[in-house]
Design a protein around this motif. Sequence first.
Motif, PDB file in Angstrom:
ATOM      1  N   ALA A  71       0.800  -1.232   0.000  1.00 54.92           N
ATOM      2  CA  ALA A  71       0.000   0.000   0.000  1.00 54.92           C
ATOM      3  C   ALA A  71       0.835   1.286   0.000  1.00 54.92           C
ATOM      4  O   ALA A  71       0.547   2.222  -0.766  1.00 54.92           O
ATOM      5  N   ALA A  72       1.873   1.341   0.830  1.00 57.84           N
ATOM      6  CA  ALA A  72       2.659   2.579   0.930  1.00 57.84           C
ATOM      7  C   ALA A  72       3.332   2.878  -0.412  1.00 57.84           C
ATOM      8  O   ALA A  72       3.331   4.017  -0.891  1.00 57.84           O
ATOM      9  N   LYS A  73       3.891   1.835  -1.014  1.00 61.96           N
ATOM     10  CA  LYS A  73       4.552   2.031  -2.304  1.00 61.96           C
ATOM     11  C   LYS A  73       3.521   2.394  -3.367  1.00 61.96           C
ATOM     12  O   LYS A  73       3.770   3.245  -4.234  1.00 61.96           O
ATOM     13  N   GLY A  74       2.362   1.764  -3.297  1.00 65.60           N
ATOM     14  CA  GLY A  74       1.295   2.034  -4.256  1.00 65.60           C
ATOM     15  C   GLY A  74       0.851   3.489  -4.211  1.00 65.60           C
ATOM     16  O   GLY A  74       0.697   4.145  -5.257  1.00 65.60           O
ATOM     17  N   LYS A  75       0.672   3.998  -3.007  1.00 67.37           N
ATOM     18  CA  LYS A  75       0.246   5.405  -2.865  1.00 67.37           C
ATOM     19  C   LYS A  75       1.295   6.358  -3.424  1.00 67.37           C
ATOM     20  O   LYS A  75       0.975   7.330  -4.119  1.00 67.37           O
ATOM     21  N   ALA A  76       2.552   6.065  -3.085  1.00 65.94           N
ATOM     22  CA  ALA A  76       3.637   6.920  -3.577  1.00 65.94           C
ATOM     23  C   ALA A  76       3.692   6.885  -5.105  1.00 65.94           C
ATOM     24  O   ALA A  76       3.861   7.920  -5.762  1.00 65.94           O
ATOM     25  N   TYR A  77       3.512   5.692  -5.648  1.00 69.16           N
ATOM     26  CA  TYR A  77       3.608   5.558  -7.105  1.00 69.16           C
ATOM     27  C   TYR A  77       2.411   6.219  -7.795  1.00 69.16           C
ATOM     28  O   TYR A  77       2.558   6.836  -8.859  1.00 69.16           O
ATOM     29  N   MET A  78       1.256   6.127  -7.156  1.00 71.30           N
ATOM     30  CA  MET A  78       0.068   6.782  -7.723  1.00 71.30           C
ATOM     31  C   MET A  78       0.301   8.290  -7.805  1.00 71.30           C
ATOM     32  O   MET A  78      -0.035   8.931  -8.816  1.00 71.30           O
ATOM     33  N   ALA A  79       0.895   8.849  -6.757  1.00 72.98           N
ATOM     34  CA  ALA A  79       1.186  10.295  -6.766  1.00 72.98           C
ATOM     35  C   ALA A  79       2.150  10.641  -7.903  1.00 72.98           C
ATOM     36  O   ALA A  79       2.031  11.682  -8.554  1.00 72.98           O
ATOM     37  N   ALA A  83       1.573  13.087 -11.028  1.00 73.28           N
ATOM     38  CA  ALA A  83       2.501  14.191 -11.288  1.00 73.28           C
ATOM     39  C   ALA A  83       2.965  14.198 -12.740  1.00 73.28           C
ATOM     40  O   ALA A  83       3.314  15.245 -13.291  1.00 73.28           O
ATOM     41  N   GLU A  84       2.958  13.016 -13.375  1.00 67.84           N
ATOM     42  CA  GLU A  84       3.369  12.960 -14.784  1.00 67.84           C
ATOM     43  C   GLU A  84       2.229  13.369 -15.719  1.00 67.84           C
ATOM     44  O   GLU A  84       2.383  13.350 -16.939  1.00 67.84           O
ATOM     45  N   GLY A  85       1.067  13.668 -15.155  1.00 66.56           N
ATOM     46  CA  GLY A  85      -0.014  14.210 -15.972  1.00 66.56           C
ATOM     47  C   GLY A  85      -0.914  13.178 -16.610  1.00 66.56           C
ATOM     48  O   GLY A  85      -1.684  13.500 -17.531  1.00 66.56           O
ATOM     49  N   LEU A  86      -0.847  11.919 -16.188  1.00 66.18           N
ATOM     50  CA  LEU A  86      -1.765  10.923 -16.744  1.00 66.18           C
ATOM     51  C   LEU A  86      -3.198  11.249 -16.321  1.00 66.18           C
ATOM     52  O   LEU A  86      -3.423  11.931 -15.321  1.00 66.18           O
ATOM     53  N   SER A  87      -4.137  10.734 -17.077  1.00 64.99           N
ATOM     54  CA  SER A  87      -5.541  10.921 -16.682  1.00 64.99           C
ATOM     55  C   SER A  87      -6.034   9.645 -16.003  1.00 64.99           C
ATOM     56  O   SER A  87      -5.399   8.589 -16.093  1.00 64.99           O
ATOM     57  N   ASP A  88      -7.178   9.745 -15.360  1.00 65.40           N
ATOM     58  CA  ASP A  88      -7.817   8.586 -14.724  1.00 65.40           C
ATOM     59  C   ASP A  88      -6.876   7.842 -13.773  1.00 65.40           C
ATOM     60  O   ASP A  88      -6.883   6.612 -13.732  1.00 65.40           O
ATOM     61  N   VAL A  97      -2.105   0.379  -9.010  1.00 63.97           N
ATOM     62  CA  VAL A  97      -2.297   1.801  -9.310  1.00 63.97           C
ATOM     63  C   VAL A  97      -2.043   1.999 -10.792  1.00 63.97           C
ATOM     64  O   VAL A  97      -1.222   1.304 -11.403  1.00 63.97           O
ATOM     65  N   MET A  98      -2.749   2.938 -11.410  1.00 67.74           N
ATOM     66  CA  MET A  98      -2.664   3.069 -12.864  1.00 67.74           C
ATOM     67  C   MET A  98      -3.122   4.448 -13.311  1.00 67.74           C
ATOM     68  O   MET A  98      -3.814   5.151 -12.564  1.00 67.74           O
ATOM     69  N   GLY A  99      -2.679   4.784 -14.501  1.00 72.85           N
ATOM     70  CA  GLY A  99      -3.130   6.033 -15.095  1.00 72.85           C
ATOM     71  C   GLY A  99      -3.106   5.872 -16.606  1.00 72.85           C
ATOM     72  O   GLY A  99      -2.319   5.081 -17.159  1.00 72.85           O
ATOM     73  N   LEU A 100      -3.955   6.626 -17.298  1.00 71.72           N
ATOM     74  CA  LEU A 100      -4.120   6.477 -18.740  1.00 71.72           C
ATOM     75  C   LEU A 100      -3.409   7.607 -19.475  1.00 71.72           C
ATOM     76  O   LEU A 100      -3.479   8.770 -19.079  1.00 71.72           O
ATOM     77  N   ILE A 156       6.816   8.135 -19.840  1.00 74.39           N
ATOM     78  CA  ILE A 156       5.748   9.148 -19.931  1.00 74.39           C
ATOM     79  C   ILE A 156       6.371  10.524 -20.197  1.00 74.39           C
ATOM     80  O   ILE A 156       5.929  11.264 -21.087  1.00 74.39           O
ATOM     81  N   ARG A 157       7.409  10.839 -19.446  1.00 74.56           N
ATOM     82  CA  ARG A 157       8.071  12.140 -19.634  1.00 74.56           C
ATOM     83  C   ARG A 157       8.664  12.264 -21.029  1.00 74.56           C
ATOM     84  O   ARG A 157       8.572  13.314 -21.679  1.00 74.56           O
ATOM     85  N   ALA A 158       9.269  11.171 -21.504  1.00 74.80           N
ATOM     86  CA  ALA A 158       9.913  11.207 -22.828  1.00 74.80           C
ATOM     87  C   ALA A 158       8.876  11.367 -23.942  1.00 74.80           C
ATOM     88  O   ALA A 158       9.081  12.126 -24.900  1.00 74.80           O
TER      89      ALA A 158
END
Lengths: 427, 427
Positions: A71-79, A83-88, A97-100, A156-158
């Motif tokens: 959980a702790a790693k998941g929360k950090a990674y979600m943040a 921060a990289e600007g993914l949606s959802d 954890v995931m983002g589109l 994502i940044r690249a």
Amino acid sequence: MSFARIAVAGLAVFTLGAAPVRPDSAERTVQAIIQSPAFKSAVATLEREHDRTVADIITLTEIPAPPFKEAAKGKAYMAMLKAEGLSDVEMDAEGNVMGLRRGTGPAGGPVVVLAAHQDTVFPEGTPVKVRREGTRLFAPGVGDDTRSLAVLLAYIRALDAAKIRTRSDILFVGDVGEEGPGDLRGMRYLFGKGKYKDRIKAFFSMDGSEAARVTFGAVGSRRYRVAFHGPGGHSYGAFGIVNPMAAMGRAIDQLYAVKVPARPRTTYAASVVGGGVSVNSIPADVWLEVDMRSESRDELAKLDTRFQEILKEAADHENAARDTRLGKVTVTPKLIGERPTGATSEDALIVRTTAAAARAAGYTPELGASSTDSNIPISLGIPAVTIGSGGRGGRAHSLDEWIDVARPESVRGMSVGLAALLAMAGS
Amino acid sequence: MSFARIAVAGLAVFTLGAAPVRPDSAERTVQAIIQSPAFKSAVATLEREHDRTVADIITLTEIPAPPFKEAAKGKAYMAMLKAEGLSDVEMDAEGNVMGLRRGTGPAGGPVVVLAAHQDTVFPEGTPVKVRREGTRLFAPGVGDDTRSLAVLLAYIRALDAAKIRTRSDILFVGDVGEEGPGDLRGMRYLFGKGKYKDRIKAFFSMDGSEAARVTFGAVGSRRYRVAFHGPGGHSYGAFGIVNPMAAMGRAIDQLYAVKVPARPRTTYAASVVGGGVSVNSIPADVWLEVDMRSESRDELAKLDTRFQEILKEAADHENAARDTRLGKVTVTPKLIGERPTGATSEDALIVRTTAAAARAAGYTPELGASSTDSNIPISLGIPAVTIGSGGRGGRAHSLDEWIDVARPESVRGMSVGLAALLAMAGS
């Protein structure tokens, strides 16, 4: 993850510098991508921002993530995904954890997934501070699979810096439950219940370092926790009664006499053990965890059958060797993990594309099988491969696990996954 | 404690109802005591107040006392000793609690010790709630050795009620560290550093239930914690490397093939085990605790030598059977307990007296050897025996340990220790 090379008959092998014998569509697509100014710009970003990727590796490695305690790693990674600007960006009910990163296609269309796993094999309390020596980082979990989590962020940044838009949406996932006891629970949820489950057209698991590896085969596994029980008693006063520890010792010794084939690769490990109450007591309960794997369903079944025989023989031997008047030794194996055996077709586009991307970066692709997050999509017939995060590494699952983060080799490795991802997501 | 009968040649055996063949001084002293109105009055108190003794057993059993964690039980017992009106009640630096019942002799004179141990073999968290079925009490530690602690309190009340004064001071002790890992630390302190150490002329350990038992022999023991170490690694990727678990399994299996003599009684137990980090990792470290005991110093040494050979062979076998390029399996035994072998002379007054007291209560004395608190005074040449607390019992060191507290048999058993104690303390 861990990998075994497979000798692949019939797979076209190209090497850079030599003229392609029969450049297929995958090869052409990859070549077009890597020669594009946009891709070159993206790789230049990977190179320029490599120190930041290394910093992310260290940050994430130093957040413990034992199985079921991600959980702790998941929360950090979600943040970080946010921060990289993914949606959802979200954490699902299982802990993935995931983002589109939206593509140019219509909303709700096909999705290409790139996933790395949050969990490590190491129990709570294992020191996870990263030690750096030159370009090497040492820490439990640093390579398996924390570097991959950081590489996803770098991608994502690249892509953003190079203003690359893909046709399909790309779902970046930091998942849970890849290692042993997790039994692929993150993937089972993603493909069984998750909101993208019917949209995933291709799946990449990034796991481990080696950029030349294209893992298209799913090594199956069966894992047991075996309970050995007996009456227990005073070590001196009750000497002569059956001891479940003696049966366990015999079972381990017999298991380690079993010969398994090198091809199809088949393995076993007596891995975790415990039990007993005091040095002066014959234990009533001891237990043992065992991992068995094979590229072949039949070999796995054969090994499992032999293991069950060994357990039975060990109990019988102990009950014949010592006094059972206070009770017999019983041996009860409980299946705690089972992963399907299977493979994405060698001719599948995702396999040919990833191999082409590896060749394009100067690697000789090594096709093989492993037990990774890809086992689940493979078992569902969804095109899937497991790829490396780049750079060198070793000693996964041991306390002296390490990776090498030398920039040129790391970036070269990272370019493989990026090219394969773009090829599958389309433009 | 646990006991083995010894065939004792040359020991005069009397049975009640038959005319003594050669009534010696011990026999005469014990007969005088048990026929005295004061002793009968004391036994009547034991009988009348037996429910209170049972209540004390339950109270004390339900205070956990794992090795090295006896403090709570020690404090409670110290308060009980104080409540019984003993003088000089204290807890020493090791955790033994004790109080003096002054005799008629000058202050600072010889002391007779009656000790029971506080600690049990059960780890923290073991449920210690007593379950009663008829006259049976079930709970870990109820017989080994909590009943004895309660019997000491009953003796003090019975002596006071009968106004019995002894010549020597009697020191009542609830001691620590009798079980396995404690390695007799309570006794080592009492006889090595305690303030009574130079005054103890006779020592009774009350341990276990059986009133017929006169334990005059000290069973020696050697206990090891064995560390098995190897490189560790991924269960699949590193398959083929040495596994310290395989060496451990083999060592256990080989140990359990060792034949030991029934006389002199010699035993071994592989008792506690642990190690490994996850089901999908070849462990780097596993460990095993082993207990070896013998009535004979030579047999113990022989068994220990064989055990060391087995450990070496197990490591060699594993290093020959599998790949050692990442490192070899090493096996490192650490001695964690060692108790001297020895015996109080069969002709010693304390042995003859205790046997006479058992006969006087209608028992056929069973002389034997065990590993108890008496090992320490025996090794120092101080007359010592271990006696039972009365009543029946069984399954010591197991979770279904029980005692029977039926009043007549319990009080009959308790009368043995009381008579022996009074005989040694003098009047």
